[in-house]
Write an enzyme that holds these catalytic residues in place. Structure first.
Site, PDB file in Angstrom:
ATOM      1  N   ASP A  86    -103.050 -24.512   8.110  1.00  0.00           N
ATOM      2  CA  ASP A  86    -103.913 -25.443   7.388  1.00  0.00           C
ATOM      3  C   ASP A  86    -104.954 -24.589   6.671  1.00  0.00           C
ATOM      4  OD1 ASP A  86    -102.583 -27.487   8.687  1.00  0.00           O
ATOM      5  OD2 ASP A  86    -104.388 -28.424   9.502  1.00  0.00           O
ATOM      6  N   HIS A 142     -98.276 -20.279  11.926  1.00  0.00           N
ATOM      7  CA  HIS A 142     -96.877 -20.625  12.141  1.00  0.00           C
ATOM      8  C   HIS A 142     -95.987 -19.864  11.157  1.00  0.00           C
ATOM      9  CE1 HIS A 142     -97.842 -24.230  14.722  1.00  0.00           C
ATOM     10  NE2 HIS A 142     -99.018 -23.980  14.156  1.00  0.00           N
ATOM     11  N   SER A 226    -110.973 -16.362   9.054  1.00  0.00           N
ATOM     12  CA  SER A 226    -109.727 -15.661   8.805  1.00  0.00           C
ATOM     13  C   SER A 226    -109.056 -16.034   7.493  1.00  0.00           C
ATOM     14  CB  SER A 226    -108.773 -15.978   9.953  1.00  0.00           C
ATOM     15  OG  SER A 226    -108.832 -17.374  10.229  1.00  0.00           O
TER      16      SER A 226
END
Length: 259
Positions: A86, A142, A226
């Site tokens: 996301d 992911h 990040s």
């Protein structure tokens, strides 16, 4: 004021002492009383979290929360490439014939980014995507494709912020910060998932257990602010979005294999 404080906590200062103090606080139970404020300030959707938000014991636990099953549908089209996180798809484009790319008017070399000439040659004139994660985002990472992990390595020892200001005014933080790079080999081609931290070795935690990963499978998480970059070989993919900043969800299609 509260938003500034939370941004300090999770995007962090490049000063090692302040970073260590903030890390110690956000991982302690003493930070628990700030969870309701954090949720309000960043509009965290508690319905998506795997556990009720009041059960988390620290700000860090909320930040690294897992989501309920099927909360993020994975595009399972055979040729699709999905967002690994996301976040904001902030930059995307084609690497130059010298394997360079530009982010916020700063030129990066793929050799510095990946840590070697031979690896950089493989991705010359390929495609790159940059995803930025703010404190409001889900911070698990992911796999963007089905593939086999061919290699994983770490580089960098800096801890500069990787937010918008850090990318614009910092000294090439994407290729100097601590980062964990994972090269995946799919039937259609290879890609590198570069996970770029904003603190230290403990800011990126790998979670995958096997060499093969499925599209959408969790491979790690960020403990603090990040960014993630994807690199693909020349002529292997087609991008879905126009080259402008766009909010994306993990599992959402961002490109397609051409092979």
């Amino acid at each position: 004021m509260r938003k500034t404080f939370f941004r300090l906590c999770f995007e962090l200062s490049s000063h090692p002492v302040l970073s260590s103090m903030l890390q110690a606080f956000t991982t302690s139970k003493a930070s628990r009383w700030l969870i309701p404020s954090f949720v309000r300030v960043y509009n965290i959707n508690g319905q998506e979290a795997e556990k009720p938000l009041h059960t988390y014991q620290s700000l860090q636990e909320v930040f690294t929360r897992t989501l309920t099953e099927n909360c993020r549908p994975i595009d399972l089209s055979p040729k699709s490439i999905v967002s690994p996180v996301d976040g904001v798809l902030a930059e995307q484009g084609t690497l130059s014939d010298e394997a360079n790319f530009v982010v916020k008017n700063q030129t990066y070399t793929l050799e510095e980014m990946l840590g070697g000439k031979e690896k950089a040659k493989l991705y010359r004139e390929g495609t790159y995507l940059l995803f930025y994660l703010s404190p409001s985002h889900y911070h698990r990472i992911h796999s963007p494709v089905n593939g086999t992990i061919k290699e994983q390595w770490t580089l960098g020892n800096k801890s500069a912020p990787v937010n918008n200001l850090g990318l614009r005014y910092g000294k090439r933080p994407l290729s100097r910060n601590y980062r964990l790079l994972t090269e995946l080999e799919a039937e259609e081609g290879r890609c590198i998932v570069a996970k770029i931290g904003a603190l230290n070795v403990n800011s990126i935690v790998p979670t995958h257990q096997s060499e093969h990963v499925d599209k959408g499978e969790e491979i790690g998480y960020f403990a603090f602010g990040s960014s993630v970059m994807l690199f693909f070989e020349k002529g292997t993919i087609q991008l879905d979005h126009q080259p402008r900043a766009v909010e994306v969800k993990m599992g959402e299609k961002v490109g397609s294999w051409l092979r």
